[in-house]
Enzyme design. Structure first.
Site, PDB file in Angstrom:
ATOM      1  N   LYS A  71       0.798  -1.237   0.000  1.00 21.14           N
ATOM      2  CA  LYS A  71       0.000   0.000   0.000  1.00 21.14           C
ATOM      3  C   LYS A  71       0.832   1.289   0.000  1.00 21.14           C
ATOM      4  O   LYS A  71       0.401   2.295  -0.537  1.00 21.14           O
ATOM      5  CB  LYS A  71      -0.945   0.018   1.208  1.00 21.14           C
ATOM      6  CG  LYS A  71      -2.143  -0.896   1.061  1.00 21.14           C
ATOM      7  CD  LYS A  71      -3.044  -0.731   2.270  1.00 21.14           C
ATOM      8  CE  LYS A  71      -4.346  -1.457   2.070  1.00 21.14           C
ATOM      9  NZ  LYS A  71      -5.337  -1.130   3.102  1.00 21.14           N
ATOM     10  N   ASP A 108     -10.210   3.304   2.037  1.00 23.83           N
ATOM     11  CA  ASP A 108     -10.374   2.673   3.353  1.00 23.83           C
ATOM     12  C   ASP A 108     -11.146   3.585   4.324  1.00 23.83           C
ATOM     13  O   ASP A 108     -12.014   3.118   5.059  1.00 23.83           O
ATOM     14  CB  ASP A 108      -8.999   2.337   3.962  1.00 23.83           C
ATOM     15  CG  ASP A 108      -8.355   1.143   3.277  1.00 23.83           C
ATOM     16  OD1 ASP A 108      -9.085   0.280   2.751  1.00 23.83           O
ATOM     17  OD2 ASP A 108      -7.113   1.077   3.259  1.00 23.83           O
TER      18      ASP A 108
END
Ligand code: ATR
Length: 278
Positions: A71, A108
């Site tokens: 990420k 997210d």
């Protein structure tokens, strides 16, 4: 690539990635919204990240989801990142724009917010929120939580310096403070979010029971077949609700799907199907 090149190609990249539920979730979104696409898992070792991502898009890929451990590293391969990905310091979604540019985004935070607000009917305005953990998972959701105008967002971490660093970075966005686990005794919270990776090892930070009341929603960003150690602890201490992060998983996926396809799927039936399967 052993795929049907006539159909738009998507994938989730990680290492390992065989546990990922994203192909299941996105195939249900595609069915529900009548979108023609293929979505698969791509296991990529860290040293092959650049080569494999470049190849995926060179071969016509339209978008990627990015999971652990890529990420942060993937940011270096992208020309542009959205403000929310920049704040999070992490990308979980890559979109190939019509001019071929790769845009990094992070869904997210909005995934967590949508689960809390829409699915769990939790209004965060003026609430006292405790975040356990100060790693990548915590960082990714701090800005969207502060946007909801809570009374306070307290970041408690085993290594206090990491929590203090997050406070320095995010304090211009709202009332954020840091603490050690010892400091939080006798401080009841409306919402407690476990963003530590302790659950994944079946461990629990040393939490005083006084932080939970019958009005407290306890949310674990981790999820599993049975209760996590944190949700079990929350139930034992009389929390109003103890919830695992399945809803966040589906909601962040829905936001990625929307960015890629311009269509917003209905998340409820997909969440129910996922819970039945887990
Ligand atoms: P992630 O990207 O999943 O957030 P990370 O950046 O390695 O992973 O952060 C892990 C977080 O979980 C950290 O806040 C870590 O605390 P430290 O900063 O003190 O290392 C926390 N953590 C992991 N295991 C823990 C445990 N057993 N007890 C308490 N906190 C734990």
């Amino acid at each position: 690539m052993t795929s049907n090149a006539a159909v738009d190609q998507y994938a989730v990249i990680g290492f390992p990635v065989k546990h990922s539920r994203s192909p299941f979730i996105h195939s249900l979104f595609a069915q529900q919204t009548h979108q023609q696409l293929e979505y698969r898992r791509l296991e990529i070792a860290p040293e092959q990240l650049e080569e494999q991502v470049t190849r995926f898009f060179a071969e016509g890929g339209k978008g990627l989801n990015v999971t652990v451990p890529h990420k942060q590293a993937v940011i270096n391969l992208l020309k542009r990142c959205s403000p929310r990905a920049t704040f999070a310091g992490a990308v979980n979604t890559i979109i190939k724009l019509p001019d071929g540019t790769l845009l990094g985004d992070n869904t997210d935070g909005i995934g967590l917010l949508n689960d809390l607000r829409q699915n769990l009917h939790c209004d965060l305005r003026s609430k006292r929120i405790l975040m356990l953990g100060a790693g990548g998972a915590a960082r990714g959701v701090i800005a969207p939580l502060l946007e909801q105008a809570p009374k306070e967002l307290l970041i408690a971490n085993r290594t206090i310096e990491r929590a203090t660093q997050l406070v320095i970075e995010f304090k211009h966005l709202g009332p954020i403070k840091s603490a050690s686990f010892d400091d939080i005794a006798n401080m009841p919270f409306d919402l407690i979010i476990n963003a530590t990776s302790a659950s994944l090892q079946g461990e629990l930070p040393p939490l005083p029971s006084s932080i939970v009341t019958p009005h407290t929603l306890c949310y674990d960003m981790a999820y599993g077949k049975d209760d996590t150690v944190f949700t079990r602890w929350a139930k034992q201490h009389g929390a109003l609700q103890a919830v695992q992060g399945w809803g966040m998983l589906v909601e962040q996926a829905a936001e990625s799907f929307f960015l890629w396809r311009g269509v917003r799927p209905n998340t409820q039936p997909v969440l129910q199907a996922l819970l039945k399967q887990s």
